[in-house]
Design a protein around this motif. Structure first.
Motif, mmCIF file in Angstrom:
data_model
loop_
_atom_site.group_PDB
_atom_site.id
_atom_site.type_symbol
_atom_site.label_atom_id
_atom_site.label_comp_id
_atom_site.label_asym_id
_atom_site.label_seq_id
_atom_site.Cartn_x
_atom_site.Cartn_y
_atom_site.Cartn_z
ATOM 1 N N SER A 41 0.796 -1.199 0.005
ATOM 2 C CA SER A 41 -0.014 -0.051 -0.023
ATOM 3 C C SER A 41 0.967 1.123 0.030
ATOM 4 O O SER A 41 0.612 2.149 -0.824
ATOM 5 C CB SER A 41 -0.535 0.074 1.282
ATOM 6 N N TYR A 42 1.804 1.212 0.950
ATOM 7 C CA TYR A 42 2.630 2.209 0.923
ATOM 8 C C TYR A 42 3.627 2.544 -0.464
ATOM 9 O O TYR A 42 3.662 3.555 -0.960
ATOM 10 C CB TYR A 42 3.810 2.276 1.813
ATOM 11 N N LEU A 43 3.954 1.554 -1.147
ATOM 12 C CA LEU A 43 4.697 1.736 -2.492
ATOM 13 C C LEU A 43 3.813 2.231 -3.372
ATOM 14 O O LEU A 43 4.050 3.062 -4.187
ATOM 15 C CB LEU A 43 5.191 0.431 -2.875
ATOM 16 N N TYR A 44 2.266 1.689 -3.565
ATOM 17 C CA TYR A 44 1.252 2.317 -4.274
ATOM 18 C C TYR A 44 1.270 3.670 -4.232
ATOM 19 O O TYR A 44 1.246 4.442 -4.938
ATOM 20 C CB TYR A 44 0.163 1.510 -4.148
ATOM 21 N N ASN A 45 1.151 4.173 -2.748
ATOM 22 C CA ASN A 45 1.157 5.713 -2.256
ATOM 23 C C ASN A 45 2.243 6.357 -2.858
ATOM 24 O O ASN A 45 2.130 7.590 -3.302
ATOM 25 C CB ASN A 45 0.528 5.632 -1.055
ATOM 26 N N PHE A 46 3.227 5.888 -2.511
ATOM 27 C CA PHE A 46 4.631 6.783 -2.977
ATOM 28 C C PHE A 46 4.432 6.785 -4.354
ATOM 29 O O PHE A 46 4.973 8.020 -4.875
ATOM 30 C CB PHE A 46 5.925 5.997 -2.676
ATOM 31 N N MET A 47 3.975 6.056 -5.282
ATOM 32 C CA MET A 47 3.784 6.132 -6.852
ATOM 33 C C MET A 47 3.028 7.254 -7.139
ATOM 34 O O MET A 47 3.068 8.092 -8.015
ATOM 35 C CB MET A 47 3.584 5.099 -7.401
ATOM 36 N N VAL A 48 1.886 7.402 -6.372
ATOM 37 C CA VAL A 48 0.843 8.195 -6.680
ATOM 38 C C VAL A 48 1.125 9.789 -6.360
ATOM 39 O O VAL A 48 0.896 10.556 -6.965
ATOM 40 C CB VAL A 48 -0.425 7.856 -5.861
ATOM 41 N N PHE A 49 2.076 9.748 -5.324
ATOM 42 C CA PHE A 49 2.457 10.998 -4.934
ATOM 43 C C PHE A 49 3.935 11.375 -4.987
ATOM 44 O O PHE A 49 4.405 12.153 -4.526
ATOM 45 C CB PHE A 49 2.336 11.424 -3.226
ATOM 46 N N ALA A 50 4.337 10.788 -6.348
ATOM 47 C CA ALA A 50 5.734 11.061 -6.772
ATOM 48 C C ALA A 50 5.378 11.559 -8.200
ATOM 49 O O ALA A 50 4.515 11.382 -8.914
ATOM 50 C CB ALA A 50 6.528 9.833 -6.856
#
Length: 180
Positions: free
Chosen positions: A39-48
């Motif tokens: 979930s964190y990896l996905y969100n890092f991609m969303v917010f990068a």
């Protein structure tokens, strides 16, 4: 000391505005470690944001999340395959060597590969790849995930993100335990 609203924002980031692939009933009970990391990896991609480039590491319509080394994510990453990140289709790739790491937008370096982090970073040079690891042995990663009791926290290496031209949203930076 961080204000309480930041902790609540982290829950919001990983739960409510996090991956739609996580069933609602799973969001309300304890989440296994690697499901939360996915979930964190996905969100890092969303917010990068990656630098614009016509000869970038992947087609403009897609993003590639890679795992280098022994994969402990299991189904959690498989569930991300094909999801949309800021209008781009997400693909997941498991890698056993450095041959294709420069094609990734996010590279998760497993504990098995973490001792090789300096060689990995040297191979990547200044390619726009967001490196993430979950062990302190992986010094130099752009984002370092760690457990604090039952909470997943992260630190951001701003030198690394700037070197490779990746911009992380202020939302992510506010939620980080530290930025250096």
């Amino acid at each position: 000391m961080r204000r309480p609203f930041l902790h609540n924002a982290l829950l919001l980031l990983t739960g409510l505005c996090g991956p739609a692939w996580l069933p609602l009933n799973a969001q309300t009970r304890a989440v296994p470690e690697y499901m939360m990391k996915a979930s964190y990896l996905y969100n890092f991609m969303v917010f990068a944001e990656w630098p614009a480039s016509t000869d970038g590491p992947s087609p403009p319509e897609g993003l590639l999340l890679c795992v280098l080394g022994q994969d402990n994510f299991g189904q959690a990453l498989n569930d991300l395959e094909g999801k949309t990140v800021n209008g781009r289709r997400l693909s997941v790739s498991r890698l056993n060597g450095l041959t294709h790491v420069r094609k990734c937008q996010l590279l998760f370096v497993t504990e098995q590969e973490a001792p090789n982090m300096q060689a990995i970073l040297k191979h990547l040079a200044d390619a726009p790849v967001l490196t993430v690891a979950d062990t302190p042995v992986a010094a130099g990663a752009a984002i370092l995930l760690s457990l604090d009791g039952k909470r997943l926290i992260f630190d951001v290496n701003m030198q690394r993100t700037k070197k490779v031209g990746i911009t992380l949203s202020s939302k992510v930076l506010q939620l980080a335990r530290s930025t250096h």
